[in-house]
Design a protein around this motif. Structure first.
Motif, PDB file in Angstrom:
ATOM      1  N   ARG A  64       0.847  -1.191   0.000  1.00 23.65           N
ATOM      2  CA  ARG A  64       0.000   0.000   0.000  1.00 23.65           C
ATOM      3  C   ARG A  64       0.878   1.234   0.000  1.00 23.65           C
ATOM      4  O   ARG A  64       1.987   1.213   0.503  1.00 23.65           O
ATOM      5  N   GLU A  65       0.337   2.338  -0.523  1.00 24.66           N
ATOM      6  CA  GLU A  65       1.070   3.589  -0.444  1.00 24.66           C
ATOM      7  C   GLU A  65       1.066   4.039   1.015  1.00 24.66           C
ATOM      8  O   GLU A  65       0.047   3.877   1.695  1.00 24.66           O
ATOM      9  N   PRO A  66       2.184   4.579   1.501  1.00 25.96           N
ATOM     10  CA  PRO A  66       2.192   5.000   2.906  1.00 25.96           C
ATOM     11  C   PRO A  66       1.171   6.115   3.158  1.00 25.96           C
ATOM     12  O   PRO A  66       0.828   6.865   2.248  1.00 25.96           O
ATOM     13  N   PHE A  67       0.743   6.203   4.396  1.00 25.46           N
ATOM     14  CA  PHE A  67      -0.194   7.238   4.825  1.00 25.46           C
ATOM     15  C   PHE A  67       0.654   8.418   5.303  1.00 25.46           C
ATOM     16  O   PHE A  67       1.463   8.281   6.221  1.00 25.46           O
ATOM     17  N   VAL A  68       0.491   9.559   4.643  1.00 25.91           N
ATOM     18  CA  VAL A  68       1.356  10.708   4.973  1.00 25.91           C
ATOM     19  C   VAL A  68       0.585  11.718   5.832  1.00 25.91           C
ATOM     20  O   VAL A  68      -0.493  12.177   5.457  1.00 25.91           O
ATOM     21  N   ILE A  69       1.174  12.036   6.976  1.00 24.07           N
ATOM     22  CA  ILE A  69       0.531  12.982   7.904  1.00 24.07           C
ATOM     23  C   ILE A  69       1.419  14.221   8.016  1.00 24.07           C
ATOM     24  O   ILE A  69       2.623  14.101   8.281  1.00 24.07           O
ATOM     25  N   GLY A  70       0.834  15.386   7.828  1.00 22.58           N
ATOM     26  CA  GLY A  70       1.575  16.629   8.031  1.00 22.58           C
ATOM     27  C   GLY A  70       1.215  17.186   9.397  1.00 22.58           C
ATOM     28  O   GLY A  70       0.043  17.199   9.783  1.00 22.58           O
ATOM     29  N   VAL A  71       2.228  17.590  10.158  1.00 21.64           N
ATOM     30  CA  VAL A  71       1.971  18.176  11.485  1.00 21.64           C
ATOM     31  C   VAL A  71       2.624  19.552  11.527  1.00 21.64           C
ATOM     32  O   VAL A  71       3.857  19.672  11.464  1.00 21.64           O
ATOM     33  N   SER A  72       1.768  20.580  11.591  1.00 21.68           N
ATOM     34  CA  SER A  72       2.278  21.945  11.605  1.00 21.68           C
ATOM     35  C   SER A  72       1.867  22.654  12.894  1.00 21.68           C
ATOM     36  O   SER A  72       1.125  22.103  13.704  1.00 21.68           O
ATOM     37  N   GLY A  73       2.335  23.880  13.053  1.00 22.81           N
ATOM     38  CA  GLY A  73       2.024  24.657  14.257  1.00 22.81           C
ATOM     39  C   GLY A  73       3.192  25.585  14.541  1.00 22.81           C
ATOM     40  O   GLY A  73       4.292  25.398  13.985  1.00 22.81           O
ATOM     41  N   GLY A  74       2.966  26.552  15.403  1.00 21.40           N
ATOM     42  CA  GLY A  74       4.032  27.505  15.718  1.00 21.40           C
ATOM     43  C   GLY A  74       5.196  26.850  16.440  1.00 21.40           C
ATOM     44  O   GLY A  74       5.103  25.696  16.879  1.00 21.40           O
ATOM     45  N   THR A  75       6.264  27.615  16.560  1.00 20.03           N
ATOM     46  CA  THR A  75       7.431  27.093  17.267  1.00 20.03           C
ATOM     47  C   THR A  75       7.050  26.702  18.698  1.00 20.03           C
ATOM     48  O   THR A  75       6.248  27.401  19.347  1.00 20.03           O
ATOM     49  N   ALA A  76       7.574  25.588  19.166  1.00 19.61           N
ATOM     50  CA  ALA A  76       7.362  25.093  20.533  1.00 19.61           C
ATOM     51  C   ALA A  76       5.895  24.881  20.894  1.00 19.61           C
ATOM     52  O   ALA A  76       5.514  24.917  22.063  1.00 19.61           O
ATOM     53  N   SER A  77       5.063  24.672  19.881  1.00 17.16           N
ATOM     54  CA  SER A  77       3.639  24.425  20.165  1.00 17.16           C
ATOM     55  C   SER A  77       3.427  23.000  20.669  1.00 17.16           C
ATOM     56  O   SER A  77       2.367  22.671  21.197  1.00 17.16           O
ATOM     57  N   GLY A  78       4.410  22.138  20.416  1.00 19.62           N
ATOM     58  CA  GLY A  78       4.285  20.735  20.842  1.00 19.62           C
ATOM     59  C   GLY A  78       4.176  19.776  19.668  1.00 19.62           C
ATOM     60  O   GLY A  78       3.731  18.637  19.827  1.00 19.62           O
ATOM     61  N   LYS A  79       4.631  20.216  18.500  1.00 18.96           N
ATOM     62  CA  LYS A  79       4.551  19.359  17.298  1.00 18.96           C
ATOM     63  C   LYS A  79       5.309  18.052  17.499  1.00 18.96           C
ATOM     64  O   LYS A  79       4.783  16.961  17.283  1.00 18.96           O
ATOM     65  N   THR A  80       6.566  18.182  17.930  1.00 23.28           N
ATOM     66  CA  THR A  80       7.392  16.979  18.109  1.00 23.28           C
ATOM     67  C   THR A  80       6.792  16.080  19.180  1.00 23.28           C
ATOM     68  O   THR A  80       6.760  14.852  19.039  1.00 23.28           O
ATOM     69  N   THR A  81       6.284  16.703  20.244  1.00 24.09           N
ATOM     70  CA  THR A  81       5.678  15.931  21.336  1.00 24.09           C
ATOM     71  C   THR A  81       4.478  15.144  20.819  1.00 24.09           C
ATOM     72  O   THR A  81       4.335  13.948  21.107  1.00 24.09           O
ATOM     73  N   VAL A  82       3.618  15.811  20.032  1.00 27.86           N
ATOM     74  CA  VAL A  82       2.440  15.136  19.481  1.00 27.86           C
ATOM     75  C   VAL A  82       2.880  13.990  18.547  1.00 27.86           C
ATOM     76  O   VAL A  82       2.335  12.876  18.610  1.00 27.86           O
ATOM     77  N   CYS A  83       3.876  14.252  17.714  1.00 26.80           N
ATOM     78  CA  CYS A  83       4.359  13.197  16.789  1.00 26.80           C
ATOM     79  C   CYS A  83       4.866  11.997  17.573  1.00 26.80           C
ATOM     80  O   CYS A  83       4.569  10.842  17.233  1.00 26.80           O
ATOM     81  N   ASP A  84       5.634  12.271  18.631  1.00 27.53           N
ATOM     82  CA  ASP A  84       6.177  11.160  19.438  1.00 27.53           C
ATOM     83  C   ASP A  84       5.044  10.332  20.044  1.00 27.53           C
ATOM     84  O   ASP A  84       5.121   9.103  20.114  1.00 27.53           O
ATOM     85  N   MET A  85       3.972  11.015  20.467  1.00 27.43           N
ATOM     86  CA  MET A  85       2.847  10.281  21.078  1.00 27.43           C
ATOM     87  C   MET A  85       2.128   9.425  20.030  1.00 27.43           C
ATOM     88  O   MET A  85       1.738   8.289  20.305  1.00 27.43           O
ATOM     89  N   ILE A  86       1.977   9.968  18.820  1.00 28.30           N
ATOM     90  CA  ILE A  86       1.336   9.184  17.749  1.00 28.30           C
ATOM     91  C   ILE A  86       2.208   7.967  17.420  1.00 28.30           C
ATOM     92  O   ILE A  86       1.711   6.844  17.293  1.00 28.30           O
ATOM     93  N   ILE A  87       3.506   8.191  17.312  1.00 27.92           N
ATOM     94  CA  ILE A  87       4.427   7.100  16.969  1.00 27.92           C
ATOM     95  C   ILE A  87       4.384   6.011  18.047  1.00 27.92           C
ATOM     96  O   ILE A  87       4.340   4.817  17.744  1.00 27.92           O
ATOM     97  N   GLN A  88       4.357   6.454  19.306  1.00 29.08           N
ATOM     98  CA  GLN A  88       4.304   5.484  20.413  1.00 29.08           C
ATOM     99  C   GLN A  88       3.055   4.615  20.325  1.00 29.08           C
ATOM    100  O   GLN A  88       3.096   3.405  20.486  1.00 29.08           O
ATOM    101  N   GLN A  89       1.925   5.256  20.031  1.00 25.09           N
ATOM    102  CA  GLN A  89       0.653   4.502  19.966  1.00 25.09           C
ATOM    103  C   GLN A  89       0.587   3.612  18.737  1.00 25.09           C
ATOM    104  O   GLN A  89      -0.140   2.626  18.732  1.00 25.09           O
ATOM    105  N   LEU A  90       1.350   3.960  17.704  1.00 28.25           N
ATOM    106  CA  LEU A  90       1.340   3.129  16.491  1.00 28.25           C
ATOM    107  C   LEU A  90       2.565   2.211  16.468  1.00 28.25           C
ATOM    108  O   LEU A  90       3.109   1.921  15.408  1.00 28.25           O
ATOM    109  N   HIS A  91       2.972   1.766  17.666  1.00 26.11           N
ATOM    110  CA  HIS A  91       4.217   0.993  17.768  1.00 26.11           C
ATOM    111  C   HIS A  91       4.195  -0.286  16.941  1.00 26.11           C
ATOM    112  O   HIS A  91       5.235  -0.837  16.610  1.00 26.11           O
ATOM    113  N   ASP A  92       2.977  -0.768  16.601  1.00 24.71           N
ATOM    114  CA  ASP A  92       2.896  -2.010  15.827  1.00 24.71           C
ATOM    115  C   ASP A  92       2.884  -1.736  14.322  1.00 24.71           C
ATOM    116  O   ASP A  92       2.589  -2.624  13.534  1.00 24.71           O
TER     117      ASP A  92
END
Ligand SMILES: Nc1ncnc2c1ncn2[C@@H]1O[C@H](COP(=O)(O)OP(=O)(O)O)[C@@H](O)[C@H]1O
Ligand SMILES: O=c1ccn([C@@H]2O[C@H](COP(=O)(O)O)[C@@H](O)[C@H]2O)c(=O)[nH]1
Length: 335
Positions: free
Chosen positions: A43-71
């Motif tokens: 399948r073609e990969p599912f591409v998610i864009g995560v934007s927001g101002g500096t230090a809004s928590g973009k990286t934090t949100v991405c890490d949480m999504i990645i953790q939950q999709l560990h499988d």
């Protein structure tokens, strides 16, 4: 999707009825001679864009999504990796450089990278040094083909071509004062800055660029997450949506009591036969019956059984199982 529960009686009756074994030779006109390809078409990969101002928590949100999709295979690509980096002249006047303007990024290279990942190729992503304001000349980060690609950065929604590669766009929101406080802490602790330079850069470039480029791109978002990484409900909902988009086999990962019958060429062959408008009535009934039997027999394998011993004609004891005669059912879900 239709769902039907089968009674035990029906299931037992079907399982013990006349047994059609084997895959009958198709009648002359019923099947084309095309070679079957692998059932697991990538399948073609599912591409998610995560934007927001500096230090809004973009990286934090991405890490949480990645953790939950560990499988799943998930990779994170940061827009920061595509900062052009400063030449020696620009470095001398670093305080005049606008890192928050779209031109600070090599968007062509970013596009090429995401396009390659989308078609299943691995890529070498540059490594950017925030202290030196330049890319490492000799090291790259290898990013492999994945099920999900997350592209994160302040301006990932700015360019329409980049937006068009995304299946889902998330904007992480946080109050400006919260972001500034976080930025001061992060840049002084992790990026080798002093408080004055952070405040000066913020007033001169970061805030105006947020108003001119980041905020106007919020309208492209499919989902806005207020309070960033603190918003567990929003993140859970997003992860559920991604799992749904990733398809059928992942149902098993969401619901531990779902079992998917693995497709084989024999099964697909029978599905092909019964879909063929030229199939004879006799063959349609024969192959439909055989497909139903496979499902029923698979379902029966999930009924509760208890251990039972029997004595064989040679007087040895055989330890087997016996069906627990409890009221129960197996749901059959057809996709
Ligand atoms: N919900 C939060 N509560 C407290 N600190 C946070 C929270 N989210 C992020 N941070 C901190 O703020 C800083 C910036 O967060 P980060 O996720 O890297 O933002 P971004 O990627 O948008 O720049 C980091 O030091 C991080 O630890
Ligand atoms: O050399 C650099 C490159 C970038 N910046 C600042 O970084 C932020 C973007 O990163 P976030 O993690 O999203 O905060 C941007 O606002 C730039 O101003 C930098 O200071 N120096």
């Amino acid at each position: 999707m239709s769902e039907a529960s089968i009674s035990i009686e029906y299931a037992m009756e079907k399982a013990s009825g006349p047994h059609f074994s084997g895959f009958r030779t198709p009648t002359a006109t019923s099947v084309s001679s095309t070679t079957f390809s692998d059932a697991n078409v990538p399948r073609e990969p599912f591409v998610i864009g995560v934007s927001g101002g500096t230090a809004s928590g973009k990286t934090t949100v991405c890490d949480m999504i990645i953790q939950q999709l560990h499988d799943h295979r998930v990779v994170l690509v940061n827009q920061d990796s595509f900062y052009r980096g400063l030449n020696s002249e620009e470095l001398k006047r670093v305080h005049e450089y606008n890192f928050d303007h779209p031109d600070a990024f090599d968007t062509e290279q970013l596009l090429e990278c995401i396009k390659k990942l989308k078609i299943g190729h691995s890529v070498q992503v540059p490594v950017y040094d925030f202290k030196l304001h330049r890319r490492s000349s000799d090291s790259f980060r290898q990013v492999n083909a994945s099920d999900v690609i997350i592209l994160e950065g302040i301006l990932v929604f700015h360019d329409q071509r980049v937006r068009n590669l995304m299946n889902m766009k998330i904007f992480v929101d946080a109050d400006a004062d919260v972001r500034l406080a976080r930025r001061i802490r992060r840049d002084t602790v992790e990026r080798g800055r002093d408080v004055n330079s952070v405040l000066e850069q913020y007033a001169k470039f970061v805030k105006p660029a947020f108003d001119d480029f980041v905020l106007p791109s919020k309208k492209y978002a499919d989902v806005i997450i207020p309070r960033g990484g603190d918003n567990h409900v929003a993140i859970d909902l997003i992860v559920q949506h991604i799992r749904t988009k990733l398809g059928q086999h992942d149902l098993c990962k969401i619901y531990p009591n779902v079992y998917v019958i693995q497709s084989t060429f024999q099964i697909r062959g029978m599905h092909t036969l019964i879909r063929d408008r030229d199939i004879s009535k006799h063959d349609f009934v024969f192959y439909s019956d055989r497909l139903i039997r496979l499902v029923v027999e698979h379902g029966l394998g999930h009924l509760p059984f208890t251990e039972k011993q029997v004595v064989t004609p040679t007087a040895t004891v055989y330890t087997g199982v016996d069906f627990c005669k409890k009221l129960c059912g197996v749901s059959i879900v057809r996709r």
